[in-house]
Design a protein around this motif. Structure first.
Motif, PDB file in Angstrom:
ATOM      1  N   GLY A  80      40.798  31.040  41.466  1.00 15.78           N
ATOM      2  CA  GLY A  80      39.962  30.375  41.453  1.00 15.78           C
ATOM      3  C   GLY A  80      40.187  28.649  42.148  1.00 15.78           C
ATOM      4  O   GLY A  80      41.831  28.639  43.297  1.00 15.78           O
ATOM      5  N   PRO A  81      39.675  27.907  42.092  1.00 16.90           N
ATOM      6  CA  PRO A  81      40.343  26.456  43.435  1.00 16.90           C
ATOM      7  C   PRO A  81      41.608  26.112  42.170  1.00 16.90           C
ATOM      8  O   PRO A  81      41.477  25.985  41.045  1.00 16.90           O
ATOM      9  N   LEU A  82      42.163  25.356  43.668  1.00 13.40           N
ATOM     10  CA  LEU A  82      43.469  25.377  42.832  1.00 13.40           C
ATOM     11  C   LEU A  82      43.367  23.680  42.635  1.00 13.40           C
ATOM     12  O   LEU A  82      43.335  22.892  44.430  1.00 13.40           O
ATOM     13  N   GLN A  83      44.125  22.460  41.955  1.00 18.58           N
ATOM     14  CA  GLN A  83      44.223  21.462  42.673  1.00 18.58           C
ATOM     15  C   GLN A  83      45.465  21.362  42.134  1.00 18.58           C
ATOM     16  O   GLN A  83      46.587  22.307  41.761  1.00 18.58           O
ATOM     17  N   SER A  84      46.337  20.492  42.894  1.00 20.20           N
ATOM     18  CA  SER A  84      47.993  19.726  43.360  1.00 20.20           C
ATOM     19  C   SER A  84      48.513  19.531  41.607  1.00 20.20           C
ATOM     20  O   SER A  84      50.028  20.312  41.543  1.00 20.20           O
ATOM     21  N   ASN A  85      48.294  19.019  40.669  1.00 18.68           N
ATOM     22  CA  ASN A  85      48.620  19.438  39.453  1.00 18.68           C
ATOM     23  C   ASN A  85      48.915  20.767  38.567  1.00 18.68           C
ATOM     24  O   ASN A  85      49.598  20.349  37.606  1.00 18.68           O
ATOM     25  N   LYS A  86      48.271  21.243  39.378  1.00 15.81           N
ATOM     26  CA  LYS A  86      48.895  22.802  38.900  1.00 15.81           C
ATOM     27  C   LYS A  86      49.774  23.350  39.819  1.00 15.81           C
ATOM     28  O   LYS A  86      49.687  25.223  38.937  1.00 15.81           O
ATOM     29  N   THR A  87      49.970  23.213  41.228  1.00 15.90           N
ATOM     30  CA  THR A  87      50.462  24.242  41.488  1.00 15.90           C
ATOM     31  C   THR A  87      51.744  24.815  41.603  1.00 15.90           C
ATOM     32  O   THR A  87      52.181  26.173  41.751  1.00 15.90           O
ATOM     33  N   ARG A  88      52.823  24.492  40.558  1.00 19.03           N
ATOM     34  CA  ARG A  88      53.686  24.679  39.861  1.00 19.03           C
ATOM     35  C   ARG A  88      53.903  25.716  39.077  1.00 19.03           C
ATOM     36  O   ARG A  88      54.588  27.417  39.698  1.00 19.03           O
ATOM     37  N   LEU A  89      52.830  25.515  38.144  1.00 15.73           N
ATOM     38  CA  LEU A  89      52.915  26.648  37.076  1.00 15.73           C
ATOM     39  C   LEU A  89      51.831  28.142  38.199  1.00 15.73           C
ATOM     40  O   LEU A  89      52.448  29.091  37.563  1.00 15.73           O
ATOM     41  N   VAL A  90      51.078  28.019  39.277  1.00 15.99           N
ATOM     42  CA  VAL A  90      50.805  28.637  39.950  1.00 15.99           C
ATOM     43  C   VAL A  90      51.461  29.666  40.667  1.00 15.99           C
ATOM     44  O   VAL A  90      51.611  30.978  40.691  1.00 15.99           O
ATOM     45  N   ALA A  91      52.253  29.152  41.253  1.00 18.77           N
ATOM     46  CA  ALA A  91      53.836  29.170  41.491  1.00 18.77           C
ATOM     47  C   ALA A  91      54.151  30.240  41.331  1.00 18.77           C
ATOM     48  O   ALA A  91      54.719  31.280  42.969  1.00 18.77           O
ATOM     49  N   ASN A  92      54.484  29.899  40.465  1.00 17.96           N
ATOM     50  CA  ASN A  92      55.558  31.235  39.813  1.00 17.96           C
ATOM     51  C   ASN A  92      54.651  32.306  38.552  1.00 17.96           C
ATOM     52  O   ASN A  92      55.410  33.001  38.452  1.00 17.96           O
TER      53      ASN A  92
END
Length: 227
Positions: A80-92
């Motif tokens: 899905g679309p990814l906002q910059s404030n959610k990248t830390r969780l997605v990264a791992n």
């Protein structure tokens, strides 16, 4: 068999038939089961039927499912679309991200991927039909973004993803998917080694496979219509 297992069997049969129709091997096309809004129990049911790769659109929901089902060692794709404030969780929490459309997001994922973990597999999302309401990088900007993302540590650029505008016109669909393939081929001609074309969903996977899709993202045909 349960309905999810039956549906998976039917989707895999569609993939095999589509591959055969265009002279491809079914094993060259991966099925990504899109499980957004469906509970972990449904994912487990699909996993029991042999499905290993799952796609999620929402960060908290997807990361929670990945944690709940961690012992099953499934592969999790954020699509899905990814906002910059959610990248830390997605990264791992995820193994793949399909929706990179700007360098800032890629840089944050690169910096936030835990040291010691395998590189995060990423695809660039291409707005192949030019819709203002849809995420994705413009086709003419793909090459520059690919070059920038390909050198980031912690990431492995695998290919391109696209969601063309919904249409029943097969010729339009094939043109859109063919454009994505041509973009990938052009990047490989410049020295990259991209192996993934993430394109095609429940309603258009046959057209996508005919134009070279290596991964199809199917939700409704497996889990049913969402409420």
């Amino acid at each position: 068999m349960t309905s999810i297992a039956t549906n998976l069997q039917a989707v895999n049969a569609r993939i095999a038939a589509a591959a055969k129709a265009c002279g491809r091997m079914p094993g060259d096309i991966q099925l990504l089961a899109v499980s957004k809004t469906w509970p972990a129990e449904c994912v487990a049911e699909a996993a029991d039927a042999g499905q290993r790769a799952f796609g999620e659109n929402y960060v908290p929901e997807g990361s929670d499912k990945a944690a709940t089902l961690a012992e099953r060692q499934l592969t999790w794709h954020f699509i899905g679309p990814l906002q910059s404030n959610k990248t830390r969780l997605v990264a791992n929490a995820f193994d793949w991200v399909h929706s990179i459309d700007r360098l800032k997001i890629a840089e944050r994922l690169s910096a936030q991927r835990d040291v010691g973990r395998p590189p995060l597999n990423v695809c660039l999302q291409v707005n192949v039909s030019g819709e203002a309401s849809k995420s994705g990088v413009a086709p003419e900007e793909v090459a520059a973004l690919a070059q920038a993302v390909s050198v980031l540590p912690g990431l492995r650029l695998r290919g391109l993803m696209a969601i063309p505008e919904p249409t029943d016109d097969l010729s339009v669909l094939k043109q859109r998917f063919g454009q994505v393939r041509a973009l990938r081929d052009a990047l490989n001609g410049e020295g990259m080694a991209l192996d993934t074309l993430s394109m095609g969903m429940s309603h258009d996977l046959e057209a996508a496979i005919a134009e070279g899709a290596t991964m199809v993202r199917v939700g409704t045909a497996i889990f049913g219509a969402r409420a």
